[in-house]
Scaffold this motif. Structure first.
Motif, PDB file in Angstrom:
ATOM      1  N   SER A  58      40.862  -2.539  24.532  1.00 27.51           N
ATOM      2  CA  SER A  58      39.885  -3.567  25.143  1.00 27.51           C
ATOM      3  C   SER A  58      40.218  -4.167  26.345  1.00 27.51           C
ATOM      4  O   SER A  58      41.268  -3.966  26.924  1.00 27.51           O
ATOM      5  CB  SER A  58      39.736  -4.700  24.070  1.00 27.51           C
ATOM      6  N   GLY A  59      39.335  -4.649  27.293  1.00 22.70           N
ATOM      7  CA  GLY A  59      39.539  -4.928  28.569  1.00 22.70           C
ATOM      8  C   GLY A  59      38.650  -4.277  29.484  1.00 22.70           C
ATOM      9  O   GLY A  59      37.922  -3.258  28.827  1.00 22.70           O
ATOM     10  N   ASP A  60      38.665  -4.549  30.704  1.00 25.08           N
ATOM     11  CA  ASP A  60      37.999  -3.565  31.756  1.00 25.08           C
ATOM     12  C   ASP A  60      38.679  -2.974  32.786  1.00 25.08           C
ATOM     13  O   ASP A  60      39.696  -3.651  33.098  1.00 25.08           O
ATOM     14  CB  ASP A  60      36.971  -4.684  32.337  1.00 25.08           C
ATOM     15  N   MET A  61      38.538  -1.943  33.028  1.00 23.69           N
ATOM     16  CA  MET A  61      39.397  -1.099  34.378  1.00 23.69           C
ATOM     17  C   MET A  61      38.217  -0.721  35.262  1.00 23.69           C
ATOM     18  O   MET A  61      37.340  -0.166  35.291  1.00 23.69           O
ATOM     19  CB  MET A  61      39.840   0.143  33.585  1.00 23.69           C
ATOM     20  N   VAL A  62      38.444  -1.677  36.505  1.00 22.68           N
ATOM     21  CA  VAL A  62      37.474  -1.277  37.621  1.00 22.68           C
ATOM     22  C   VAL A  62      38.196  -0.789  38.844  1.00 22.68           C
ATOM     23  O   VAL A  62      39.114  -1.123  39.368  1.00 22.68           O
ATOM     24  CB  VAL A  62      36.814  -2.741  37.889  1.00 22.68           C
ATOM     25  N   ILE A  63      37.577   0.438  39.206  1.00 20.62           N
ATOM     26  CA  ILE A  63      38.114   1.054  40.364  1.00 20.62           C
ATOM     27  C   ILE A  63      37.114   1.034  41.487  1.00 20.62           C
ATOM     28  O   ILE A  63      35.959   1.580  41.286  1.00 20.62           O
ATOM     29  CB  ILE A  63      38.663   2.294  40.048  1.00 20.62           C
ATOM     30  N   GLY A  64      37.414   0.746  42.669  1.00 19.69           N
ATOM     31  CA  GLY A  64      36.485   0.339  43.782  1.00 19.69           C
ATOM     32  C   GLY A  64      35.224  -0.383  43.345  1.00 19.69           C
ATOM     33  O   GLY A  64      34.125   0.247  43.728  1.00 19.69           O
ATOM     34  N   GLY A  65      35.369  -1.189  42.565  1.00 17.47           N
ATOM     35  CA  GLY A  65      34.314  -2.050  42.253  1.00 17.47           C
ATOM     36  C   GLY A  65      33.401  -1.607  40.920  1.00 17.47           C
ATOM     37  O   GLY A  65      32.240  -2.048  40.544  1.00 17.47           O
ATOM     38  N   LYS A  66      33.743  -0.511  40.379  1.00 20.33           N
ATOM     39  CA  LYS A  66      32.994   0.168  39.437  1.00 20.33           C
ATOM     40  C   LYS A  66      33.708   0.301  38.117  1.00 20.33           C
ATOM     41  O   LYS A  66      34.863   0.714  37.947  1.00 20.33           O
ATOM     42  CB  LYS A  66      32.838   1.794  40.115  1.00 20.33           C
ATOM     43  N   ARG A  67      33.182  -0.210  36.880  1.00 22.45           N
ATOM     44  CA  ARG A  67      33.872  -0.099  35.816  1.00 22.45           C
ATOM     45  C   ARG A  67      34.014   1.317  35.310  1.00 22.45           C
ATOM     46  O   ARG A  67      32.978   2.156  35.304  1.00 22.45           O
ATOM     47  CB  ARG A  67      33.187  -0.876  34.718  1.00 22.45           C
ATOM     48  N   VAL A  68      35.348   1.903  34.829  1.00 18.66           N
ATOM     49  CA  VAL A  68      35.530   3.101  34.507  1.00 18.66           C
ATOM     50  C   VAL A  68      35.986   3.226  33.283  1.00 18.66           C
ATOM     51  O   VAL A  68      36.198   4.551  32.983  1.00 18.66           O
ATOM     52  CB  VAL A  68      36.567   3.977  35.493  1.00 18.66           C
ATOM     53  N   ASN A  69      35.906   2.534  32.390  1.00 19.33           N
ATOM     54  CA  ASN A  69      36.340   2.543  31.183  1.00 19.33           C
ATOM     55  C   ASN A  69      35.842   3.794  30.323  1.00 19.33           C
ATOM     56  O   ASN A  69      36.458   4.590  29.769  1.00 19.33           O
ATOM     57  CB  ASN A  69      35.697   1.467  30.245  1.00 19.33           C
ATOM     58  N   ASP A  70      34.589   4.298  30.695  1.00 26.05           N
ATOM     59  CA  ASP A  70      34.034   5.314  29.907  1.00 26.05           C
ATOM     60  C   ASP A  70      34.000   6.600  30.844  1.00 26.05           C
ATOM     61  O   ASP A  70      33.332   7.459  30.354  1.00 26.05           O
ATOM     62  CB  ASP A  70      32.650   4.939  29.386  1.00 26.05           C
ATOM     63  N   LEU A  71      34.709   6.600  31.935  1.00 23.00           N
ATOM     64  CA  LEU A  71      34.528   7.824  32.820  1.00 23.00           C
ATOM     65  C   LEU A  71      35.864   8.722  32.395  1.00 23.00           C
ATOM     66  O   LEU A  71      36.992   8.201  32.263  1.00 23.00           O
ATOM     67  CB  LEU A  71      34.521   7.473  33.994  1.00 23.00           C
ATOM     68  N   ALA A  72      35.503   9.927  32.247  1.00 18.58           N
ATOM     69  CA  ALA A  72      36.724  10.970  32.232  1.00 18.58           C
ATOM     70  C   ALA A  72      37.383  10.968  33.528  1.00 18.58           C
ATOM     71  O   ALA A  72      37.110  10.669  34.422  1.00 18.58           O
ATOM     72  CB  ALA A  72      35.927  12.492  31.967  1.00 18.58           C
ATOM     73  N   PRO A  73      38.887  11.580  33.352  1.00 19.39           N
ATOM     74  CA  PRO A  73      39.742  11.486  34.459  1.00 19.39           C
ATOM     75  C   PRO A  73      38.986  12.140  35.662  1.00 19.39           C
ATOM     76  O   PRO A  73      39.269  11.637  36.872  1.00 19.39           O
ATOM     77  CB  PRO A  73      40.868  12.463  33.768  1.00 19.39           C
ATOM     78  N   ARG A  74      38.398  13.261  35.337  1.00 12.91           N
ATOM     79  CA  ARG A  74      37.997  13.991  36.735  1.00 12.91           C
ATOM     80  C   ARG A  74      36.783  13.365  37.454  1.00 12.91           C
ATOM     81  O   ARG A  74      36.535  13.304  38.503  1.00 12.91           O
ATOM     82  CB  ARG A  74      37.493  15.339  36.396  1.00 12.91           C
ATOM     83  N   GLU A  75      36.212  12.137  36.563  1.00  8.16           N
ATOM     84  CA  GLU A  75      35.247  11.371  37.368  1.00  8.16           C
ATOM     85  C   GLU A  75      35.537  10.150  38.070  1.00  8.16           C
ATOM     86  O   GLU A  75      34.944   9.559  38.786  1.00  8.16           O
ATOM     87  CB  GLU A  75      34.154  10.971  36.218  1.00  8.16           C
ATOM     88  N   ARG A  76      36.894  10.077  37.720  1.00  9.46           N
ATOM     89  CA  ARG A  76      37.523   8.770  38.589  1.00  9.46           C
ATOM     90  C   ARG A  76      37.886   9.025  39.783  1.00  9.46           C
ATOM     91  O   ARG A  76      38.474   8.015  40.583  1.00  9.46           O
ATOM     92  CB  ARG A  76      38.702   8.160  37.602  1.00  9.46           C
ATOM     93  N   ASN A  77      38.169  10.395  40.056  1.00  8.77           N
ATOM     94  CA  ASN A  77      38.735  10.623  41.707  1.00  8.77           C
ATOM     95  C   ASN A  77      40.003  10.084  41.862  1.00  8.77           C
ATOM     96  O   ASN A  77      40.236   9.656  43.025  1.00  8.77           O
ATOM     97  CB  ASN A  77      37.467  10.377  42.586  1.00  8.77           C
ATOM     98  N   LEU A  78      41.053  10.064  41.009  1.00 15.28           N
ATOM     99  CA  LEU A  78      42.455   9.643  41.510  1.00 15.28           C
ATOM    100  C   LEU A  78      43.276  10.822  41.343  1.00 15.28           C
ATOM    101  O   LEU A  78      42.960  12.023  40.838  1.00 15.28           O
ATOM    102  CB  LEU A  78      42.751   8.568  40.238  1.00 15.28           C
ATOM    103  N   SER A  79      44.327  10.814  41.937  1.00 19.01           N
ATOM    104  CA  SER A  79      45.470  11.870  41.950  1.00 19.01           C
ATOM    105  C   SER A  79      46.670  11.392  41.451  1.00 19.01           C
ATOM    106  O   SER A  79      47.451  10.627  41.857  1.00 19.01           O
ATOM    107  CB  SER A  79      45.412  12.338  43.475  1.00 19.01           C
ATOM    108  N   MET A  80      47.040  12.173  40.341  1.00 16.50           N
ATOM    109  CA  MET A  80      48.196  11.997  39.672  1.00 16.50           C
ATOM    110  C   MET A  80      49.469  12.727  40.279  1.00 16.50           C
ATOM    111  O   MET A  80      48.924  13.975  40.349  1.00 16.50           O
ATOM    112  CB  MET A  80      48.298  12.150  38.244  1.00 16.50           C
ATOM    113  N   VAL A  81      50.378  12.129  40.659  1.00 13.87           N
ATOM    114  CA  VAL A  81      51.630  13.202  41.178  1.00 13.87           C
ATOM    115  C   VAL A  81      52.704  13.478  40.081  1.00 13.87           C
ATOM    116  O   VAL A  81      53.223  12.256  39.972  1.00 13.87           O
ATOM    117  CB  VAL A  81      51.973  12.677  42.646  1.00 13.87           C
TER     118      VAL A  81
END
Ligand code: ADP
Ligand code: ADP
Length: 226
Positions: A58-81
């Motif tokens: 539960s809760g909200d994850m907001v990245i760049g002003g957009k709620r991303v709870n239901d977005l797959a990793p590739r749709e979030r455009n983040l880079s894990m090192v």
């Protein structure tokens, strides 16, 4: 680049005590945030929920002003090192950096332009034809970051990237990561259980304990505490 806002984030595995328990944290655009705490406090789980590798209970994850709870990793455009940098040993530095662009079928001249630009910033220009095995640890780290830059990722996420290295190399890499992050000004979340990394790398440090935030402060504020 983007801000990362976490609002009342909970992660419950099974029916035990929550791994992450009502975490609210705002990370500003361009900020370098450290997540620190003892093993099992929820650092990796929180990082994986930012990337999208773990569902949020539960809760909200907001990245760049957009709620991303239901977005797959590739749709979030983040880079894990990752710890081992996940470079392809049979590919040159150029092809390693270009890889995400090849996946997205970017035209060749655009690939060339972006890889050249990234290798300029990262001082890898002389090494583009080499293979990862012939690079130093610092150069490999830069190739891994080059991949993130060419994709124009919104943020970098690190999960204990230095924990497998010896003390000397760890010291060098710390300096290198701090320098690169300032130069690129890209929002960064960095998980560690190492006090030195926590106190030297970031703009702010978030201390986790048993799934909750114990404190968020600058390294200086933490250092000056009684
Ligand atoms: P840290 O990264 O700080 O060491 P983790 O986020 O890995 O902590 O783990 C937090 C808590 O959640 C721990 O109690 C761990 O055992 C539990 N946990 C982590 N992943 C899972 C999982 N896939 N299934 C069940 N429990 C998990
Ligand atoms: P690390 O913290 O070094 O990444 P862990 O031993 O915490 O390693 O976790 C290794 C893997 O096992 C992770 O994918 C994690 O999600 C999973 N895991 C951790 N704790 C549990 C648990 N209690 N039950 C099931 N899976 C777990």
């Amino acid at each position: 680049m983007a801000s990362i806002e976490m609002k009342n984030i909970v992660k419950q595995y099974g029916d035990g005590y929550p791994a992450v328990n009502d975490v609210s944290l705002d990370i500003a655009d361009g900020e370098f945030m450290i997540l620190v705490g003892p093993s099992g406090c929820g650092k990796s789980t929180l990082l994986r929920m930012i990337v999208g590798l773990e569902d949020i209970t539960s809760g909200d994850m907001v990245i760049g002003g957009k709620r991303v709870n239901d977005l797959a990793p590739r749709e979030r455009n983040l880079s894990m090192v990752f710890q081992n940098y996940a470079l392809y040993p049979h590919m040159t530095v150029y092809e390693n950096i270009a890889f995400p662009l090849r996946l997205s079928k970017t035209p060749d001249d655009e690939v060339r332009r972006r890889v050249t630009e990234a290798s300029d910033v990262l001082e890898l220009k002389e090494h583009l034809e080499r293979k990862p095995a012939n690079l130093s640890g610092g150069q490999r780290q830069r190739v891994a970051m080059g991949r993130a830059i060419v994709r124009q990722a919104e943020a970098f996420l690190f999960d204990e990237p230095l924990s497998n290295l010896d003390a000397k190399l760890r010291g060098q890499m710390r300096t290198e990561i701090a320098r690169l992050q300032r130069r690129l000004g890209i929002t960064t979340v960095y998980v560690t259980h190492d006090q030195t990394e926590a106190m030297t790398l970031g703009d702010r440090v978030c201390v986790l304990r048993k799934g909750s935030i114990q404190q968020v402060a600058s390294p200086r504020e933490l250092y000056e505490q009684p």
